[in-house]
Enzyme design. Sequence first.
Site, short mmCIF file in Angstrom:
data_model
loop_
_atom_site.label_atom_id
_atom_site.label_comp_id
_atom_site.label_asym_id
_atom_site.label_seq_id
_atom_site.Cartn_x
_atom_site.Cartn_y
_atom_site.Cartn_z
CE LYS A 101 1.72 64.97 38.80
NZ LYS A 101 2.15 65.38 37.44
CE LYS A 148 -1.41 68.86 37.95
NZ LYS A 148 -0.33 69.52 37.24
N1 C2G Z 1 3.92 63.77 28.96
C1 C2G Z 1 4.21 63.01 27.84
N2 C2G Z 1 4.97 61.91 27.95
C2 C2G Z 1 5.48 61.54 29.15
C3 C2G Z 1 5.20 62.32 30.31
C4 C2G Z 1 4.41 63.45 30.18
O1 C2G Z 1 3.75 63.34 26.72
N3 C2G Z 1 6.25 60.42 29.23
C5 C2G Z 1 3.07 64.96 28.80
C6 C2G Z 1 1.78 64.87 29.60
O2 C2G Z 1 0.80 64.13 28.89
C7 C2G Z 1 1.39 66.34 29.75
C8 C2G Z 1 2.77 67.04 29.80
O3 C2G Z 1 3.74 66.11 29.29
O4 C2G Z 1 0.70 66.78 28.58
C9 C2G Z 1 3.15 67.43 31.21
O5 C2G Z 1 3.10 66.26 32.02
P1 C2G Z 1 2.96 66.46 33.61
O6 C2G Z 1 3.99 67.42 34.08
O7 C2G Z 1 2.84 65.10 34.22
O8 C2G Z 1 1.57 67.22 33.69
P2 C2G Z 1 0.26 66.78 34.49
O9 C2G Z 1 0.60 66.47 35.88
O10 C2G Z 1 -0.43 65.78 33.64
O11 C2G Z 1 -0.52 68.17 34.55
O12 C2G Z 1 -4.25 71.02 34.06
C10 C2G Z 1 -3.51 69.98 33.47
C11 C2G Z 1 -2.39 69.54 34.38
O13 C2G Z 1 -1.61 70.63 34.81
C12 C2G Z 1 -1.51 68.53 33.64
#
Ligand code: C2G
Length: 134
Positions: free
Chosen positions: A47, A45
């Site tokens: 990240k 990712k």
């Molecule tokens: N999220 C949200 N609102 C935000 C930020 C994040 O609803 N302002 C939600 C994202 O849509 C996700 C969850 O919180 O469903 C976790 O976000 P992240 O930690 O950014 O996860 P991500 O990097 O999208 O990883 O296999 C799937 C991945 O692991 C998802």
Amino acid sequence: MKRIITYGTFDLLHYGHINLLRRAKQYGDYLVVALSTDEFNWNQKQKKCYFDFEKRKQLLEAIRYVDLVIPENGWEQKVSDIIEYHIDTFVMGDDWAGKFDFIEEKTDATVIYLPRTPEISTSQIKQDLEKFNK
Ligand code: C2G
């Protein structure tokens, strides 16, 4: 018992994450969070997490909506997770809309995409902090 799963990095945990977890829990009684490992985040990712896996796990386990935190080591584990943990509903924020529809073909789980909390993100927090400290 209705069981839900969701996946994410949850770094610099914020209210957007909490909004997602709270709404996900409304679909049942037991919420599993598959938390991206540091290696997965970095290798797949691109990240770099501020908090490492153990700290992010500790934070998630303190949230009332979360019942179990498991590691997410890669993209391919979702179907086997859903089978192993007897999941009824798979929930993700709608930035992932459509990306996991295959889960409904391969398992008995329902896929739900919930609206993201628009104004907050981990990258936004990092940008704001940089500005504040200039
Ligand atoms: N999220 C949200 N609102 C935000 C930020 C994040 O609803 N302002 C939600 C994202 O849509 C996700 C969850 O919180 O469903 C976790 O976000 P992240 O930690 O950014 O996860 P991500 O990097 O999208 O990883 O296999 C799937 C991945 O692991 C998802």
